[in-house]
Design a protein around this motif. Sequence first.
Motif, PDB file in Angstrom:
ATOM      1  N   LYS A 266      45.492  11.864  32.206  1.00 11.94           N
ATOM      2  CA  LYS A 266      46.096  11.079  33.134  1.00 11.94           C
ATOM      3  C   LYS A 266      45.334  10.246  33.948  1.00 11.94           C
ATOM      4  N   LEU A 267      44.177  10.859  33.926  1.00 14.73           N
ATOM      5  CA  LEU A 267      43.186   9.744  34.608  1.00 14.73           C
ATOM      6  C   LEU A 267      42.802   8.449  33.716  1.00 14.73           C
ATOM      7  N   GLU A 268      42.828   8.789  32.401  1.00 13.32           N
ATOM      8  CA  GLU A 268      42.385   7.585  31.475  1.00 13.32           C
ATOM      9  C   GLU A 268      43.520   6.688  31.396  1.00 13.32           C
ATOM     10  N   LYS A 269      44.686   7.084  31.756  1.00 10.77           N
ATOM     11  CA  LYS A 269      46.027   6.254  31.563  1.00 10.77           C
ATOM     12  C   LYS A 269      46.066   5.497  32.818  1.00 10.77           C
ATOM     13  N   ALA A 270      45.526   5.948  33.976  1.00 10.20           N
ATOM     14  CA  ALA A 270      45.678   5.208  35.196  1.00 10.20           C
ATOM     15  C   ALA A 270      44.563   4.137  35.002  1.00 10.20           C
ATOM     16  N   ALA A 271      43.265   4.532  34.583  1.00 11.60           N
ATOM     17  CA  ALA A 271      42.103   3.497  34.539  1.00 11.60           C
ATOM     18  C   ALA A 271      42.682   2.398  33.456  1.00 11.60           C
ATOM     19  N   MET A 272      43.248   2.486  32.300  1.00 12.15           N
ATOM     20  CA  MET A 272      43.510   1.683  31.438  1.00 12.15           C
ATOM     21  C   MET A 272      44.537   0.664  32.040  1.00 12.15           C
ATOM     22  N   PHE A 273      45.740   1.250  32.791  1.00  9.77           N
ATOM     23  CA  PHE A 273      46.522   0.380  33.653  1.00  9.77           C
ATOM     24  C   PHE A 273      45.974  -0.607  34.482  1.00  9.77           C
ATOM     25  N   VAL A 274      44.966  -0.146  35.301  1.00  7.65           N
ATOM     26  CA  VAL A 274      44.212  -0.840  36.058  1.00  7.65           C
ATOM     27  C   VAL A 274      43.402  -2.025  35.426  1.00  7.65           C
ATOM     28  N   ILE A 275      42.750  -1.586  34.430  1.00 10.25           N
ATOM     29  CA  ILE A 275      41.834  -2.587  33.610  1.00 10.25           C
ATOM     30  C   ILE A 275      43.090  -3.653  32.944  1.00 10.25           C
ATOM     31  N   LEU A 276      43.924  -3.190  32.486  1.00  6.29           N
ATOM     32  CA  LEU A 276      44.846  -4.244  31.801  1.00  6.29           C
ATOM     33  C   LEU A 276      45.781  -5.117  32.666  1.00  6.29           C
ATOM     34  N   VAL A 277      45.937  -4.712  33.799  1.00  6.51           N
ATOM     35  CA  VAL A 277      46.614  -5.552  34.951  1.00  6.51           C
ATOM     36  C   VAL A 277      45.604  -6.604  35.200  1.00  6.51           C
ATOM     37  N   MET A 278      44.311  -6.542  34.927  1.00  7.12           N
ATOM     38  CA  MET A 278      43.416  -7.659  35.251  1.00  7.12           C
ATOM     39  C   MET A 278      43.901  -8.895  34.259  1.00  7.12           C
TER      40      MET A 278
END
Length: 409
Positions: A269-281
Amino acid sequence: MRFERFIALRYLLTWGNHAFISVISWVSVLGVALGVAALIVVLGVMNGFSNELRDKILGVNAHIVVTSLEGVIRDYDRLNEQARSVSGVVGAMPFVYSEVMLSTSMGVKGVVLRGIDPAAAHGVITLSRDLIMGDVQDLIDDPAGRGIFIGSELAGRLGLRVGSEVNLLSPAGQRSAAGFAPSVEAFVVRGVFRTGMYEYDSSLAYVTIPAAQSILGFRGDLVTGLEVRLRDVDAAPRVAQELERTLGGFPLQVRTWMEMNQNLFAALKLEKAAMFVILVMIVLVGSFSIITTLVMLVMEKTRDIAIMASMGAGPRRIARIFIFLGTIIGALGTSLGFAIGLLLCFLLQRYQFIQLPMDVYYLDHLPVQLQWTDMTIIALAAMGMCFLATLYPARQASRLQPAEALRYE
């Protein structure tokens, strides 16, 4: 509002001699599209991986496990019937769990031995669906009661097939005057299963409960615990509380699949949230390109803006022209990104052309599962950033004074 849309579409579709601005606008569209497509694919893979992993774990393991702080459970038939009567429970069975050594002429391997009730297993675990050789009935009908099911990876490593003989060694199988002495018993392979998870397929074996009790040296009809399967896996915490009240509590311990795999799924779940933030960039970079496009367009269309203002178009109407224009660019990028992302997800799911090494990962391919909540969040986030990117250029355009703009025309 029709006037603003007409002018915005005219600026978007008829660039005239301003080819450079046109190129930048399409770069903005592609930037937003790539960001949205990357978000869709990555979140789809993350969801697929998490759900596939959960399904495989819950296929081999039950949704709720009841154990005892004393190590073994004695009156398990009564407890098993009580567990079945709890609302939300669709199946329950006793089990024996231990680690033993499996030896053949090809080598020795440590395995996790699980003693099960084959007749009740289909309602609790997916063993009957996972078997690629043999049948659950073969374990029930084994004449000597020494049948064993092993994983496909374990069978391949030790060169075993249905009918092969193996020896199981338990370090604490027999009690003697000097302590516990190892116990060795012969078994015959009656089936081979494949769960799709290397960890289980390479180190798990099933036997009947009496056979497990015999090799482990249990004195009396004892089991390690009860496995319980639920109608709704997400209702595990509520059903666990009801089970604890029904079964009597201490020394029994009721644990859900969420508790037993808490660290794993929290990390996913944490990895999914981190990937979402990175790709939003990436989408953010595309929205900054929209700012550049609109600022340059305002500079190029200063004369047009001044003429519209002098003809009665107020600051708000002029601002809305550029807000519409930027929003259209963002919508085109978001739509194109959805098309690319959904197409890639379909190809990944249909053809599975990206293979993973099973001895490193839990799965042998990239699973994809799209969730409408994620799709909605991606669309809203992309359009929201694109809309915010239009505000500064639109404000600058609305503040132009006709007299100042036309002074040097």
